[in-house]
Scaffold this motif. Structure first.
Motif, PDB file in Angstrom:
ATOM      1  N   LEU A  55     -59.552  50.851 -29.376  1.00 40.17           N
ATOM      2  CA  LEU A  55     -58.328  50.127 -29.025  1.00 40.17           C
ATOM      3  C   LEU A  55     -57.281  51.052 -28.408  1.00 40.17           C
ATOM      4  CD1 LEU A  55     -58.171  47.835 -32.161  1.00 40.17           C
ATOM      5  CD2 LEU A  55     -58.714  47.139 -29.823  1.00 40.17           C
ATOM      6  N   GLN A  56     -57.195  52.297 -28.910  1.00 41.13           N
ATOM      7  CA  GLN A  56     -56.276  53.251 -28.309  1.00 41.13           C
ATOM      8  C   GLN A  56     -56.698  53.608 -26.883  1.00 41.13           C
ATOM      9  OE1 GLN A  56     -56.281  56.250 -31.386  1.00 41.13           O
ATOM     10  NE2 GLN A  56     -54.434  55.406 -32.344  1.00 41.13           N
ATOM     11  N   ARG A  57     -58.010  53.654 -26.645  1.00 45.26           N
ATOM     12  CA  ARG A  57     -58.505  53.911 -25.281  1.00 45.26           C
ATOM     13  C   ARG A  57     -58.100  52.756 -24.366  1.00 45.26           C
ATOM     14  NH1 ARG A  57     -62.322  57.349 -22.676  1.00 45.26           N
ATOM     15  NH2 ARG A  57     -61.980  58.560 -24.555  1.00 45.26           N
ATOM     16  N   VAL A  58     -58.213  51.520 -24.863  1.00 46.05           N
ATOM     17  CA  VAL A  58     -57.797  50.356 -24.074  1.00 46.05           C
ATOM     18  C   VAL A  58     -56.315  50.481 -23.723  1.00 46.05           C
ATOM     19  CG1 VAL A  58     -57.390  47.862 -24.147  1.00 46.05           C
ATOM     20  CG2 VAL A  58     -59.542  48.782 -24.988  1.00 46.05           C
ATOM     21  N   LEU A  59     -55.497  50.829 -24.698  1.00 47.96           N
ATOM     22  CA  LEU A  59     -54.050  50.929 -24.446  1.00 47.96           C
ATOM     23  C   LEU A  59     -53.693  52.112 -23.551  1.00 47.96           C
ATOM     24  CD1 LEU A  59     -52.651  49.893 -27.927  1.00 47.96           C
ATOM     25  CD2 LEU A  59     -52.686  48.570 -25.814  1.00 47.96           C
ATOM     26  N   THR A  60     -54.524  53.150 -23.563  1.00 52.52           N
ATOM     27  CA  THR A  60     -54.312  54.260 -22.633  1.00 52.52           C
ATOM     28  C   THR A  60     -54.556  53.792 -21.203  1.00 52.52           C
ATOM     29  OG1 THR A  60     -54.983  55.872 -24.292  1.00 52.52           O
ATOM     30  CG2 THR A  60     -55.102  56.574 -21.989  1.00 52.52           C
ATOM     31  N   LEU A  61     -55.595  52.972 -21.026  1.00 52.04           N
ATOM     32  CA  LEU A  61     -55.954  52.484 -19.695  1.00 52.04           C
ATOM     33  C   LEU A  61     -55.054  51.328 -19.251  1.00 52.04           C
ATOM     34  CD1 LEU A  61     -59.828  52.508 -20.146  1.00 52.04           C
ATOM     35  CD2 LEU A  61     -58.451  54.156 -18.860  1.00 52.04           C
ATOM     36  N   GLU A  62     -54.651  50.505 -20.225  1.00 54.51           N
ATOM     37  CA  GLU A  62     -53.868  49.305 -19.923  1.00 54.51           C
ATOM     38  C   GLU A  62     -52.819  49.111 -21.018  1.00 54.51           C
ATOM     39  OE1 GLU A  62     -55.302  44.882 -19.993  1.00 54.51           O
ATOM     40  OE2 GLU A  62     -56.134  45.856 -18.214  1.00 54.51           O
ATOM     41  N   PRO A  63     -51.681  49.792 -20.908  1.00 57.00           N
ATOM     42  CA  PRO A  63     -50.691  49.809 -21.992  1.00 57.00           C
ATOM     43  C   PRO A  63     -50.165  48.435 -22.404  1.00 57.00           C
ATOM     44  CG  PRO A  63     -50.175  51.480 -20.354  1.00 57.00           C
ATOM     45  CD  PRO A  63     -51.296  50.663 -19.796  1.00 57.00           C
TER      46      PRO A  63
END
Length: 160
Positions: A55-63
């Motif tokens: 989920l943190q990777r998702v937010l890194t890519l798409e905040p």
């Protein structure tokens, strides 16, 4: 790549988490920036720390990804005994569908020239509607003036 995503989604819907993890691992290996794959992977891993990483990777890519924000907030809340025994709530996924072409741009993303062109087209249509409602002028000079005005507006539109 989309085929692997569709296969992972079908496996997830059928409850075959192991097969879904395998397909998603292939997608991420080939496309490490694939937000959907990371989000889906957060659904098929069991350990909360691995879910958090995905989920943190998702937010890194798409905040601004609201799904990842909500899931991460749910993971960060203290769990009670009854919550700890329950698996995480899966995403409600639709049946796999073919990838469609991007949507047409909205007025917020359209260049100003396009907006001006649309405005001019509407203006021409308004002039034509007024002429039709009022009736055509009776004298040839009045008729030619109306036609010249419409042609002038059309020439402006062609310019844009």
């Amino acid at each position: 790549m989309n085929e692997l995503i569709n296969q992972a989604q079908a496996a997830l819907l059928s409850g075959d988490l192991s097969r879904a993890r395998g397909h998603l691992a292939q997608v991420i290996q080939q496309e490490p920036l694939n937000v959907l794959a990371w989000l889906m992977l957060s659904e098929v891993v069991h350990e909360p720390e691995r879910q958090r990483e995905c989920l943190q990777r998702v937010l890194t890519l798409e905040p601004q990804n609201q799904t990842a924000q909500k899931r991460l907030a749910a993971l960060d809340q203290p769990t009670t005994v009854t919550q700890a025994a329950q698996p995480p709530t899966p995403l409600k996924l639709r049946q796999p569908q073919p990838i469609i072409a991007p949507q047409t741009p909205t007025s917020a993303t359209m260049p100003p020239i396009s907006i001006i062109s649309i405005g001019l087209v509407l203006l021409v249509l308004l002039v034509i509607a007024i002429v039709v409602l009022r009736g055509l002028p009776e004298t040839a000079s009045e008729q030619s003036r109306v036609v010249e005005g419409v042609l002038l507006l059309v020439s402006y539109i062609r310019f844009f």
